[in-house]
Scaffold this motif. Structure first.
Motif, PDB file in Angstrom:
ATOM      1  N   UNK A 125     -31.374  21.329  56.591  1.00  0.00           N
ATOM      2  CA  UNK A 125     -30.472  21.499  55.444  1.00  0.00           C
ATOM      3  C   UNK A 125     -30.196  20.168  54.752  1.00  0.00           C
ATOM      4  N   UNK A 126     -29.879  19.138  55.500  1.00  0.00           N
ATOM      5  CA  UNK A 126     -29.562  17.835  54.899  1.00  0.00           C
ATOM      6  C   UNK A 126     -30.795  17.204  54.265  1.00  0.00           C
ATOM      7  N   UNK A 127     -31.955  17.392  54.871  1.00  0.00           N
ATOM      8  CA  UNK A 127     -33.176  16.826  54.308  1.00  0.00           C
ATOM      9  C   UNK A 127     -33.512  17.471  52.968  1.00  0.00           C
ATOM     10  N   UNK A 128     -33.348  18.783  52.876  1.00  0.00           N
ATOM     11  CA  UNK A 128     -33.616  19.467  51.613  1.00  0.00           C
ATOM     12  C   UNK A 128     -32.593  19.085  50.549  1.00  0.00           C
ATOM     13  N   UNK A 129     -31.323  19.073  50.916  1.00  0.00           N
ATOM     14  CA  UNK A 129     -30.289  18.735  49.939  1.00  0.00           C
ATOM     15  C   UNK A 129     -30.422  17.293  49.446  1.00  0.00           C
ATOM     16  N   UNK A 130     -31.074  16.461  50.234  1.00  0.00           N
ATOM     17  CA  UNK A 130     -31.270  15.080  49.818  1.00  0.00           C
ATOM     18  C   UNK A 130     -32.315  14.909  48.732  1.00  0.00           C
ATOM     19  N   UNK A 131     -33.129  15.945  48.504  1.00  0.00           N
ATOM     20  CA  UNK A 131     -34.207  15.831  47.514  1.00  0.00           C
ATOM     21  C   UNK A 131     -34.139  16.890  46.412  1.00  0.00           C
ATOM     22  N   UNK A 132     -33.299  17.899  46.561  1.00  0.00           N
ATOM     23  CA  UNK A 132     -33.193  18.939  45.537  1.00  0.00           C
ATOM     24  C   UNK A 132     -32.532  18.383  44.274  1.00  0.00           C
ATOM     25  N   UNK A 133     -32.922  18.862  43.088  1.00  0.00           N
ATOM     26  CA  UNK A 133     -32.300  18.386  41.844  1.00  0.00           C
ATOM     27  C   UNK A 133     -30.878  18.893  41.699  1.00  0.00           C
ATOM     28  N   UNK A 134     -30.154  18.292  40.776  1.00  0.00           N
ATOM     29  CA  UNK A 134     -28.759  18.654  40.519  1.00  0.00           C
ATOM     30  C   UNK A 134     -28.650  20.135  40.169  1.00  0.00           C
ATOM     31  N   UNK A 135     -27.696  20.801  40.784  1.00  0.00           N
ATOM     32  CA  UNK A 135     -27.471  22.223  40.527  1.00  0.00           C
ATOM     33  C   UNK A 135     -28.060  23.138  41.572  1.00  0.00           C
ATOM     34  N   UNK A 136     -28.974  22.624  42.387  1.00  0.00           N
ATOM     35  CA  UNK A 136     -29.542  23.373  43.505  1.00  0.00           C
ATOM     36  C   UNK A 136     -29.040  22.759  44.801  1.00  0.00           C
ATOM     37  N   UNK A 137     -28.502  23.585  45.690  1.00  0.00           N
ATOM     38  CA  UNK A 137     -27.980  23.061  46.957  1.00  0.00           C
ATOM     39  C   UNK A 137     -28.084  24.128  48.031  1.00  0.00           C
ATOM     40  N   UNK A 138     -28.655  23.759  49.172  1.00  0.00           N
ATOM     41  CA  UNK A 138     -28.767  24.670  50.309  1.00  0.00           C
ATOM     42  C   UNK A 138     -27.391  24.850  50.941  1.00  0.00           C
ATOM     43  N   UNK A 139     -27.018  26.104  51.180  1.00  0.00           N
ATOM     44  CA  UNK A 139     -25.721  26.417  51.767  1.00  0.00           C
ATOM     45  C   UNK A 139     -25.826  26.766  53.249  1.00  0.00           C
ATOM     46  N   UNK A 140     -26.900  27.487  53.609  1.00  0.00           N
ATOM     47  CA  UNK A 140     -27.113  27.894  54.999  1.00  0.00           C
ATOM     48  C   UNK A 140     -28.604  27.933  55.281  1.00  0.00           C
ATOM     49  N   UNK A 141     -28.934  27.737  56.550  1.00  0.00           N
ATOM     50  CA  UNK A 141     -30.329  27.793  56.994  1.00  0.00           C
ATOM     51  C   UNK A 141     -30.396  28.657  58.236  1.00  0.00           C
ATOM     52  N   UNK A 142     -31.429  29.494  58.336  1.00  0.00           N
ATOM     53  CA  UNK A 142     -31.574  30.333  59.517  1.00  0.00           C
ATOM     54  C   UNK A 142     -32.975  30.869  59.643  1.00  0.00           C
ATOM     55  N   UNK A 143     -33.113  31.896  60.455  1.00  0.00           N
ATOM     56  CA  UNK A 143     -34.404  32.509  60.700  1.00  0.00           C
ATOM     57  C   UNK A 143     -34.554  33.752  59.830  1.00  0.00           C
TER      58      UNK A 143
END
Length: 218
Positions: free
Chosen positions: A80-98
């Motif tokens: 989650x933190x790795x993705x949020x570190x590279x996503x553009x403004x306005x896109x943000x991961x809230x939860x991760x699962x299977x």
């Protein structure tokens, strides 16, 4: 291989990213995050990625869902933190699962639609009884009863304007909340210059429960 499902928000200017551009954005972000994603085979390999319920361009969302595969057997704790570190403004991961639930269990989507036009107490009465609409689809136009596509529908005033909160059918024969706006425009309940703000709030199963499952490994 681990099948990942992420829940993410799509707000502000990112609402105007088209479905195809969103796919490309997510794929590039997965690469920039250096995640061990699985690719297709062949001359033009690309990341296995699917967005479960594509959203209309211009709509915001608090609950978008996307699936992709990892070549590992476990879920990285810092995904989650790795993705949020590279996503553009306005896109943000809230939860991760299977990705444990099949997509065909999605039955409804919940929305809020905010209008800047003044509140009129007669608005709810427009949706009582058998309201018919002309529904458009790839298979052609047909007249349907609005209530057959609505799980819940309510209107209430806001500080500036009013809001529609609704839960509408998804799946193979979904209903877009723009049809509700069309009815309001037809009855002159919203101004011509009113540009509603559409926000998807939930993606639900047939029982009206949140479809997303975290699937966290203990």
């Amino acid at each position: 291989m681990f099948k990942v499902r992420i829940k993410f928000e799509k707000n502000e200017y990112s609402a105007y990213i088209s479905h195809l551009d969103l796919m490309n954005t997510l794929q590039r972000s997965l690469v920039r995050a250096k995640l061990p994603v699985r690719y297709t085979e062949g001359f033009n390999p690309h990341i296995y990625l699917s967005i479960l319920v594509p959203l209309s361009t211009g709509y915001q969302s608090q609950c978008e869902l996307a699936d992709f595969d990892l070549t590992t057997d476990t879920l990285p704790e810092d995904l989650e933190s790795r993705l949020n570190g590279v996503l553009p403004h306005g896109l943000r991961v809230l939860e991760v699962g299977q990705a444990s639930r099949p997509v065909n269990q999605i039955a409804f989507c919940g929305y809020e639609v905010h209008y800047s036009s003044p509140w009129d107490e007669s608005i709810p009465s427009l949706f009582q009884g058998e309201v018919k609409i002309l529904k458009h689809s790839k298979r052609g136009d047909r007249e349907v009863v609005l209530g057959d596509y609505v799980r819940s529908l309510e209107f209430f005033p806001e500080e500036e304007g009013f809001c529609c909160r609704c839960v509408l059918r998804a799946g193979d024969d979904p209903l877009n909340p723009s049809y509700i706006t069309d009815i309001l425009r037809f009855h002159d309940k919203i101004k011509r210059e009113d540009r509603p703000l559409y926000v998807r709030q939930s993606i639900l199963d047939g029982e009206g429960k949140d479809f997303f499952q975290t699937g966290k490994v203990e």
